[in-house]
Scaffold this active site. Structure first.
Site, mmCIF file in Angstrom:
data_model
loop_
_atom_site.group_PDB
_atom_site.id
_atom_site.type_symbol
_atom_site.label_atom_id
_atom_site.label_comp_id
_atom_site.label_asym_id
_atom_site.label_seq_id
_atom_site.Cartn_x
_atom_site.Cartn_y
_atom_site.Cartn_z
ATOM 1 N N SER A 50 0.817 -1.213 0.000
ATOM 2 C CA SER A 50 0.000 0.000 0.000
ATOM 3 C C SER A 50 0.855 1.271 0.000
ATOM 4 O O SER A 50 1.597 1.509 -0.937
ATOM 5 C CB SER A 50 -0.965 -0.041 1.182
ATOM 6 N N ASP A 94 -2.400 6.215 -3.435
ATOM 7 C CA ASP A 94 -1.334 5.543 -2.694
ATOM 8 C C ASP A 94 -0.873 4.324 -3.518
ATOM 9 O O ASP A 94 -1.324 4.122 -4.644
ATOM 10 C CB ASP A 94 -1.816 5.155 -1.286
ATOM 11 N N ASP A 135 -1.309 1.143 -3.626
ATOM 12 C CA ASP A 135 -2.193 0.096 -4.149
ATOM 13 C C ASP A 135 -3.510 0.686 -4.662
ATOM 14 O O ASP A 135 -4.418 -0.054 -5.046
ATOM 15 C CB ASP A 135 -2.454 -1.006 -3.108
ATOM 16 N N ASP A 148 -6.105 2.087 -3.382
ATOM 17 C CA ASP A 148 -7.429 2.007 -2.745
ATOM 18 C C ASP A 148 -7.812 3.370 -2.167
ATOM 19 O O ASP A 148 -8.953 3.593 -1.795
ATOM 20 C CB ASP A 148 -7.516 0.887 -1.692
HETATM 21 MG MG MG Z 1 -3.729 1.554 0.258
#
Ligand code: MG
Length: 454
Positions: A100, A241, A243, A245
Site C-alpha cells: 500500500s 497511494d 495500491d 485504494d
Molecule cells: Mg492503500
C-alpha cells in the site's frame, strides 16, 4: 487467547507487511499462500503492485496456492480494488502482493475472500494456526493447481467503474492524475478518459523504485501534481497511494484538499441523491456527520479500520437498511453500489461527477463546507492497555463512546484516545469548531493522559 496474540504479530489491520527480503521473504509468502490454499479450494485471482520485490513474492504466492491444489489466474500489476472487484465477480478468492502506502523497500500480502473483502479476523487466526504448525495440505503431482495469466481482466474493473456514471459526464473537463508510479497508471487515466475527461499525468509510468514521489500521497509529495494542475488549468488533480485504494485531491489552485473535507464533499453529493446511512470510524471528522444530517441522512460509527466499515455496511444492507456510502478520513472511500472495499479509481470518478453537477470550482466547494479544527498527536508508551484502563477511571465523569478506545464527547467537540494496534503508542485526536476550543480540550486530554501514564 494465544492465537489472538499470534494473529496480531503476523497479520495487522491491513494484511502482512515488512521489508522485502528481511521480514517479507519468499519463504514466508509461500507459507501464507500454502496455509490459505489449505483452507480453501477453487480458482484464485492474484496480482501485485509495482514494487521491485513484487515478481519475486508473487512467484512464491503462486507456488503456495498451486502446491495446495488451487488454480491460479495471474492478473499482473493492478490496483487492489481492481483485484477485489475481479475476485467478487468470478473467483473463489484472491491474494495481492502489496505494501500500500509503505516506502519502496516494504512489501506484503493481502488475502481476499470470494466476496471481494479482506479475510476476517477469525479466519486469519485459523490461517496463522496452519502456518505456525506447518500443517499445509500439499497435494500430489496429479492434483496440483494450474496457472493461467489474464492481464486483461483489469478492463472489467475499469468498465464497471465507468458504468456507475452517466455517459460522457466529464466531457470538456481537464484532470491531472498522479498515480505515483503505482498500478493506478493502468486504470485511473483510462477511467477518466472513458468518462469524457481530458487527462494529463505526472508519475504516470509504473516504476517500483518510485522515482517521483513515495507511495504515500502527502501534500509535500504532490508538489509536481499541484504545479501541473495550475500550469494546465485542470479542474482538479487526483493522486493515489501504492495500491490505489485511496485517492486524494488538489483543487484547481493546486491546494491539497484535506481528506476529511474530501469525504464530506463526496458524502454531501451522495446523500443529496439518496437517503440512508453513512458508515465511518469514530476517528473521522464530525464534518461528515454535519453534512449527512443536513441532507437527511445519518452516520453510523465503527471501530477504526476499513474492514470494519466495509463489514458494517454489508451487515446494514443485509438488514434492509439503506447505506449511502462509507469510508475513512484518509481518502479511502467505499461505494456500496460498486463494491465493499476502498476504491481510489471510483473516488476519482466521483469527483468528476461532483464537479459536473455542482457547476462550481473544487476550491469553492471546499470553502463552503463547515469549518472544523483537528489536532492529532502520538504518545509513546510501552504499556498502552494499562494506560487506557487508568485513563478510563480518570475520565469517569465524561460522556464516553467506547466503540474503539475512548471517545470523549462534549457537544460538537470530541477527543479520541486509543492504543495503536501495531506500535507501542497511544493516538490522540481532538476536534472542535474552532482552534481555541480544540487546543483547550487537547490540553485537558493531555493532562488526563499524564495522570494515567506510569
Ligand atoms: Mg492503500
Amino acid at each position: 487467547m494465544k492465537k489472538d496474540k499470534r494473529a496480531k504479530r503476523l497479520f495487522g489491520t491491513n494484511g502482512v507487511r515488512g521489508v522485502a527480503g528481511r521480514e517479507m521473504t519468499p519463504g514466508l509468502v509461500f507459507q501464507i499462500a500454502a496455509a490459505f490454499g489449505s483452507m480453501r479450494s477453487g480458482r484464485f485471482a492474484v496480482g501485485r503492485d509495482t514494487r521491485t520485490s513484487g515478481e519475486m513474492l508473487l512467484s512464491a504466492l503462486k507456488a503456495g496456492l498451486l502446491g495446495t491444489g488451487c488454480d491460479v489466474v495471474d492478473c499482473g500489476v493492478l490496483p487492489i480494488p481492481a483485484l477485489q472487484f475481479i475476485v467478487k465477480e468470478e473467483f473463489d478468492g484472491g491474494a495481492m502482493i502489496t505494501a500500500s502506502h509503505n516506502p519502496p523497500e516494504y512489501n506484503g500480502v493481502k488475502i481476499i475472500e470470494a466476496d471481494g473483502t479482506e479475510m476476517g479476523d477469525e479466519d486469519t487466526i485459523k490461517l496463522e494456526h496452519i502456518l505456525s504448525n506447518h500443517s499445509f495440505a500439499v497435494k500430489p503431482w496429479d492434483s496440483v493447481g494450474r496457472e493461467t495469466s489474464a492481464p486483461d481482466l483489469i478492463n472489467r474493473y475499469i468498465r464497471a467503474v465507468v458504468r456507475q456514471f452517466p455517459a460522457g459526464i466529464g466531457k470538456g473537463m481537464l484532470v491531472a492524475v498522479d498515480p505515483g508510479s503505482g498500478p493506478a497508471c493502468r486504470t485511473t487515466p483510462e477511467i477518466l478518459r472513458e468518462l469524457g475527461c481530458r487527462v494529463l499525468s505526472v508519475n504516470g509510468f509504473m516504476d517500483g523504485t518510485f522515482p517521483g514521489r513515495l507511495p504515500e500521497p502527502t501534500p509535500e509529495g504532490l508538489s509536481a501534481l499541484s504545479a501541473l494542475v495550475v500550469s494546465s488549468g485542470a479542474s482538479f488533480g487526483v493522486a493515489h497511494d501504492g495500491d490505489a485504494d485511496r485517492a486524494v485531491f488538489v483543487d484547481e489552485k493546486g491546494k491539497y484538499v484535506e481528506e476529511n473535507q474530501e469525504f464530506a464533499l463526496i458524502a454531501r453529493h451522495l446523500c443529496h441523491q439518496q437517503k440512508g446511512v453513512v458508515v465511518t470510524p469514530v476517528s473521522t471528522s464530525r464534518l461528515v456527520e454535519t453534512v449527512a444530517l443536513a441532507e437527511g441522512c445519518t452516520v453510523q460509527y465503527t471501530k477504526v479500520g476499513s474492514i470494519h466499515v466495509a463489514r458494517t455496511m454489508h451487515a446494514l444492507i443485509l438488514d434492509n437498511t439503506p447505506v449511502v456510502f462509507g469510508g475513512e478520513g484518509n481518502g479511502g472511500l467505499i461505494f456500496p453500489a460498486h463494491q465493499f472495499c476502498r476504491d481510489g479509481g471510483m473516488t476519482a470518478a466521483t469527483m468528476v461527477s461532483i464537479l459536473a453537477s455542482e457547476g462550481m470550482n473544487l476550491s469553492d466547494l471546499v470553502a463552503r463546507l463547515p469549518k472544523r479544527f483537528m489536532i492529532k498527536e502520538k504518545v509513546k508508551t510501552s504499556d498502552a492497555p494499562q494506560v487506557m484502563k487508568r485513563l478510563k477511571k480518570v475520565l469517569s465523569g465524561e460522556q464516553i463512546d467506547k466503540t474503539d478506545g475512548l471517545k470523549i464527547i462534549r457537544g460538537s467537540t470530541w477527543a479520541l484516545v486509543r492504543a495503536s494496534g501495531t506500535e507501542p503508542l497511544i493516538r490522540i485526536i481532538v476536534e472542535s469548531d474552532d482552534k481555541t476550543s480544540a487546543e483547550t480540550f487537547f490540553g485537558e486530554i493531555k493532562r488526563s493522559l499524564g495522570e494515567a501514564l506510569p
